[in-house]
Design a protein around this motif. Sequence first.
Motif, short mmCIF file in Angstrom:
data_model
loop_
_atom_site.label_atom_id
_atom_site.label_comp_id
_atom_site.label_asym_id
_atom_site.label_seq_id
_atom_site.Cartn_x
_atom_site.Cartn_y
_atom_site.Cartn_z
N HIS A 79 0.85 -1.18 0.00
CA HIS A 79 0.00 0.00 0.00
C HIS A 79 0.89 1.23 0.00
O HIS A 79 1.96 1.23 0.60
N ALA A 80 0.46 2.29 -0.68
CA ALA A 80 1.19 3.56 -0.70
C ALA A 80 0.18 4.68 -0.54
O ALA A 80 -0.92 4.61 -1.10
N ALA A 81 0.54 5.70 0.23
CA ALA A 81 -0.42 6.78 0.50
C ALA A 81 0.31 8.11 0.60
O ALA A 81 1.47 8.17 1.06
N VAL A 82 -0.37 9.15 0.18
CA VAL A 82 0.13 10.51 0.37
C VAL A 82 -0.21 10.92 1.80
O VAL A 82 -1.38 10.84 2.22
N ALA A 83 0.80 11.32 2.57
CA ALA A 83 0.54 11.67 3.97
C ALA A 83 1.62 12.61 4.48
O ALA A 83 2.79 12.51 4.09
N ASP A 84 1.21 13.51 5.35
CA ASP A 84 2.15 14.38 6.06
C ASP A 84 2.45 13.71 7.40
O ASP A 84 1.68 13.83 8.35
N CYS A 85 3.56 12.99 7.47
CA CYS A 85 3.87 12.19 8.65
C CYS A 85 4.46 13.01 9.79
O CYS A 85 4.77 12.47 10.86
N THR A 86 4.63 14.34 9.57
CA THR A 86 4.99 15.19 10.70
C THR A 86 3.77 15.42 11.59
O THR A 86 3.90 15.93 12.71
N ASP A 87 2.61 15.03 11.10
CA ASP A 87 1.36 15.11 11.87
C ASP A 87 1.11 13.75 12.53
O ASP A 87 0.83 12.77 11.83
N PRO A 88 1.21 13.66 13.85
CA PRO A 88 1.02 12.36 14.51
C PRO A 88 -0.35 11.74 14.26
O PRO A 88 -0.50 10.53 14.26
N ALA A 90 -1.97 11.76 11.45
CA ALA A 90 -1.92 11.07 10.17
C ALA A 90 -1.35 9.66 10.34
O ALA A 90 -1.86 8.69 9.77
N LEU A 91 -0.31 9.55 11.16
CA LEU A 91 0.28 8.23 11.42
C LEU A 91 -0.71 7.33 12.15
O LEU A 91 -0.80 6.14 11.86
N ARG A 92 -1.43 7.91 13.09
CA ARG A 92 -2.39 7.11 13.86
C ARG A 92 -3.50 6.58 12.96
O ARG A 92 -3.88 5.41 13.05
N GLN A 93 -4.01 7.44 12.07
CA GLN A 93 -5.08 7.01 11.18
C GLN A 93 -4.63 5.91 10.22
O GLN A 93 -5.42 5.06 9.83
N LEU A 94 -3.35 5.92 9.87
CA LEU A 94 -2.82 4.89 8.98
C LEU A 94 -2.45 3.61 9.73
O LEU A 94 -2.10 2.61 9.12
N LEU A 115 10.96 15.38 13.28
CA LEU A 115 9.57 15.36 13.73
C LEU A 115 8.93 13.99 13.51
O LEU A 115 8.24 13.46 14.39
N VAL A 116 9.18 13.39 12.34
CA VAL A 116 8.59 12.07 12.06
C VAL A 116 9.17 11.02 13.01
O VAL A 116 8.42 10.18 13.54
N THR A 117 10.48 11.05 13.23
CA THR A 117 11.10 10.10 14.16
C THR A 117 10.51 10.26 15.55
O THR A 117 10.21 9.27 16.24
N SER A 118 10.34 11.51 15.98
CA SER A 118 9.74 11.77 17.29
C SER A 118 8.32 11.24 17.37
O SER A 118 7.92 10.63 18.37
N ASN A 119 7.54 11.42 16.30
CA ASN A 119 6.16 10.91 16.29
C ASN A 119 6.13 9.39 16.40
O ASN A 119 5.28 8.82 17.09
N LEU A 120 7.04 8.72 15.69
CA LEU A 120 7.10 7.26 15.75
C LEU A 120 7.47 6.78 17.15
O LEU A 120 6.93 5.79 17.65
N LEU A 121 8.40 7.47 17.78
CA LEU A 121 8.80 7.12 19.15
C LEU A 121 7.63 7.30 20.11
O LEU A 121 7.37 6.44 20.96
N GLU A 122 6.91 8.40 19.98
CA GLU A 122 5.78 8.66 20.85
C GLU A 122 4.66 7.64 20.61
O GLU A 122 3.91 7.30 21.53
#
Length: 248
Positions: A79-88, A90-94, A115-122
Amino acid sequence: MSNYLHSLNRRRLRKRSGDQAGQADQRGSRSPHDQRIAVIGLGRFGGSLATELMRRDWDVLGLDESARLVQRYADALTHAAVADCTDPEALRQLGVHELSSAVVGIGTDMEASILVTSNLLEAGVPNIWAKAVSRQHGKILERLGAHHVVLPEHEMGERVAHLVTGRMLDFIEFDDDYALVKTVVPESATGVPLGESRVRTRHGVTVVGIKRPGHAFTYATAETVVEKGDVVVVTGRTRAVEAFANLA
């Protein structure tokens, strides 16, 4: 998009025996053998990594802000999607928080990478790989808590420099100034068993494998006799293996 993880699970269950259903641990849908991964940033590094993971039978969720890049990999990935992963959010919804691994392939935008790394850690993703474009960038990612930091351009540059300036056929450097080298054996180590040639004592390296022309690689032992023209794999301190290779 909210059904992404459910479709992955159905696909994985069709491809693997039903006994894996009991492998999920207390983290929810994650299991020790989970082969679902998010690759965030589908540039040259991320795109190449994502397609190689697919080739190895992983389920890959590719994410990027660029619709052009997402479209390029849409048919190649699970799967591939357009997403702004600096927004936590967006990551949660995916459903990225339910995956066991994620790779941050963003290199040119350091702020977005952090920012993305921080979101993944959180989000509690337990295995995070992050690409860095400089040692400073890498140190920031390490301090942030990224589990693995890679500098592909820098590491490849160092590797090629060793091959160009020395007589090595291949070179891999590990942490703590330790390296693995493939090279043609120097004449001083030929004609007698390795135990008698005292390669380790004299040169500070250990011969772990040998490739004789026309034969496959084999493990080396103290009784192995290396002949002129053989290719050997040796390990040891970086300077020691470099010096040994230059004897050839």
